[in-house]
Design an enzyme around this catalytic site. Structure first.
Site, PDB file in Angstrom:
ATOM      1  N   ASP A  11       0.982  -1.196   0.040  1.00 35.05           N
ATOM      2  CA  ASP A  11      -0.053   0.066   0.180  1.00 35.05           C
ATOM      3  C   ASP A  11       0.839   1.280   0.019  1.00 35.05           C
ATOM      4  O   ASP A  11       1.599   1.694   1.091  1.00 35.05           O
ATOM      5  CB  ASP A  11      -0.868  -0.151   1.217  1.00 35.05           C
ATOM      6  CG  ASP A  11      -1.821  -1.134   1.307  1.00 35.05           C
ATOM      7  OD1 ASP A  11      -2.412  -1.506   0.129  1.00 35.05           O
ATOM      8  OD2 ASP A  11      -2.256  -1.751   2.164  1.00 35.05           O
ATOM      9  N   LEU A  12       0.914   2.106  -1.185  1.00 38.86           N
ATOM     10  CA  LEU A  12       1.947   3.034  -1.263  1.00 38.86           C
ATOM     11  C   LEU A  12       1.994   4.008  -0.367  1.00 38.86           C
ATOM     12  O   LEU A  12       0.774   4.690   0.217  1.00 38.86           O
ATOM     13  CB  LEU A  12       1.474   3.619  -2.587  1.00 38.86           C
ATOM     14  CG  LEU A  12       2.555   4.715  -2.947  1.00 38.86           C
ATOM     15  CD1 LEU A  12       3.859   4.299  -3.105  1.00 38.86           C
ATOM     16  CD2 LEU A  12       1.850   5.556  -4.371  1.00 38.86           C
ATOM     17  N   ASP A  13       2.937   4.357   0.378  1.00 35.63           N
ATOM     18  CA  ASP A  13       2.924   5.387   1.559  1.00 35.63           C
ATOM     19  C   ASP A  13       2.267   5.287   2.562  1.00 35.63           C
ATOM     20  O   ASP A  13       1.784   6.105   3.465  1.00 35.63           O
ATOM     21  CB  ASP A  13       2.943   6.845   0.731  1.00 35.63           C
ATOM     22  CG  ASP A  13       3.898   7.170  -0.207  1.00 35.63           C
ATOM     23  OD1 ASP A  13       5.116   6.728   0.087  1.00 35.63           O
ATOM     24  OD2 ASP A  13       3.754   7.974  -0.900  1.00 35.63           O
ATOM     25  N   GLU A  14       1.705   3.973   2.969  1.00 33.68           N
ATOM     26  CA  GLU A  14       0.766   3.605   3.843  1.00 33.68           C
ATOM     27  C   GLU A  14       1.169   2.635   4.913  1.00 33.68           C
ATOM     28  O   GLU A  14       0.461   1.953   5.716  1.00 33.68           O
ATOM     29  CB  GLU A  14      -0.680   3.480   3.412  1.00 33.68           C
ATOM     30  CG  GLU A  14      -1.317   4.256   2.582  1.00 33.68           C
ATOM     31  CD  GLU A  14      -2.610   4.029   2.250  1.00 33.68           C
ATOM     32  OE1 GLU A  14      -3.125   3.075   2.932  1.00 33.68           O
ATOM     33  OE2 GLU A  14      -3.341   4.835   1.481  1.00 33.68           O
TER      34      GLU A  14
END
Length: 290
Positions: free
Chosen positions: A232-235
């Site tokens: 999950d991109l940047d999460e």
């Protein structure tokens, strides 16, 4: 003067009575002396976390015996635990693109002894920092990936990254402003051992020139976030964050400079805490024993 070998023990398990007693008793029975200890019980996840730095003072107890006994303790108590050699320097691979402030900061801390790591390789999809890498005598691997590359080309480039990870026995990957999205497969392979850094405006001001976007909105706080890499991109689970106040009189360049300084500090803290085995994952969050 005899120096006793030192270890760092980390564990997590369902919170229950007697965990600290069992761990302390185990260490005492095996000739170990606790140097420092920290623990945390999370009432929400009902998990217990512990980090113990200790010295093995009984020369009759061998490393292999200690590790075998600790594994047996973990199995019997339902704990997920690890024993780390406190003197060992984790091996770090740094990935970077065309913005080099975090790379430069990490290399300075490494060279000056402030960051106890080995850096056997630097990877980049651009050539901008090969001279910087050479000045530290660190091999620089240029693995280009053109804009709009096919999925096959991206996977081929990542396969070369995986080869480097295996060849150099990498413990931690640091994305020091590496501006490529890792594939789900690589994210999975690096779970819990890859750290990313970015500005803390997200989910606002996505894309190019975030500080210019922030300037247009008149922001009063600038910050940075270091987190574990996930699909999950940047999460991913957040490790460290910090902020600096700014005001209306500052230019875009001044905001950018402040933001980059914060990014350097936040990333360096996260990497240092990782290599000192201070970070334990708690679902989508982290426990950081400072």
């Amino acid at each position: 003067m005899t120096t006793h070998p030192e270890y760092i023990l980390t564990l997590s398990c369902i919170d229950q009575r007697g965990i600290v007693l069992r761990v302390a008793g185990f260490l005492a029975e095996h000739g170990c002396n606790i140097i420092d200890s920290a623990q945390f019980g999370d009432p929400e996840s009902r998990l217990f976390f512990m980090r113990v730095h200790f010295a093995l003072e009984d020369s009759a107890v061998q490393d292999a015996d200690l590790r075998l006994a600790f594994a047996a303790l973990c199995e019997a108590a339902g704990m997920r635990g690890q024993l780390h050699d406190a003197q060992a320097k984790p091996r770090v691979l740094i990935m970077v693109s065309k913005i080099g402030h975090c790379l430069n900061d990490l290399l300075f801390r490494y060279k000056s002894g402030l960051l106890p790591v080995e850096i056997p390789a630097i990877v980049s999809n651009h050539m901008d920092f090969y001279q910087l890498a050479a000045s530290y005598n660190i091999p620089f691997h240029h693995l280009p990936l053109a804009t709009g590359s096919s999925d096959a080309a991206k996977l081929a480039q990542e396969a070369r990254i995986v080869e480097l990870l295996d060849t150099h026995r990498i413990d931690l990957v640091v994305l020091a402003r590496y501006m490529q999205i890792l594939s789900p497969g690589l994210c999975q392979a690096l779970q819990g051992r890859a750290i990313n850094i970015h500005h803390s405006f997200l989910p606002s001001f996505k894309g190019a020139r975030p500080y210019a976007q922030a300037h247009l909105r008149g922001v009063k706080l600038i910050g940075a976030t270091a987190h574990f890499v996930t699909g999950d991109l940047d999460e991913g689970p957040i490790i460290e964050q910090d902020v600096e106040r700014v005001d209306h009189a500052m230019t875009i360049d001044e905001l950018t400079a402040i933001g980059r300084d914060v990014e350097c500090v936040v990333l360096a803290r996260a990497v240092k805490w990782f290599v000192e085995h201070r970070i334990l994952q708690n679902g989508d969050r982290t426990v950081v024993f400072k």
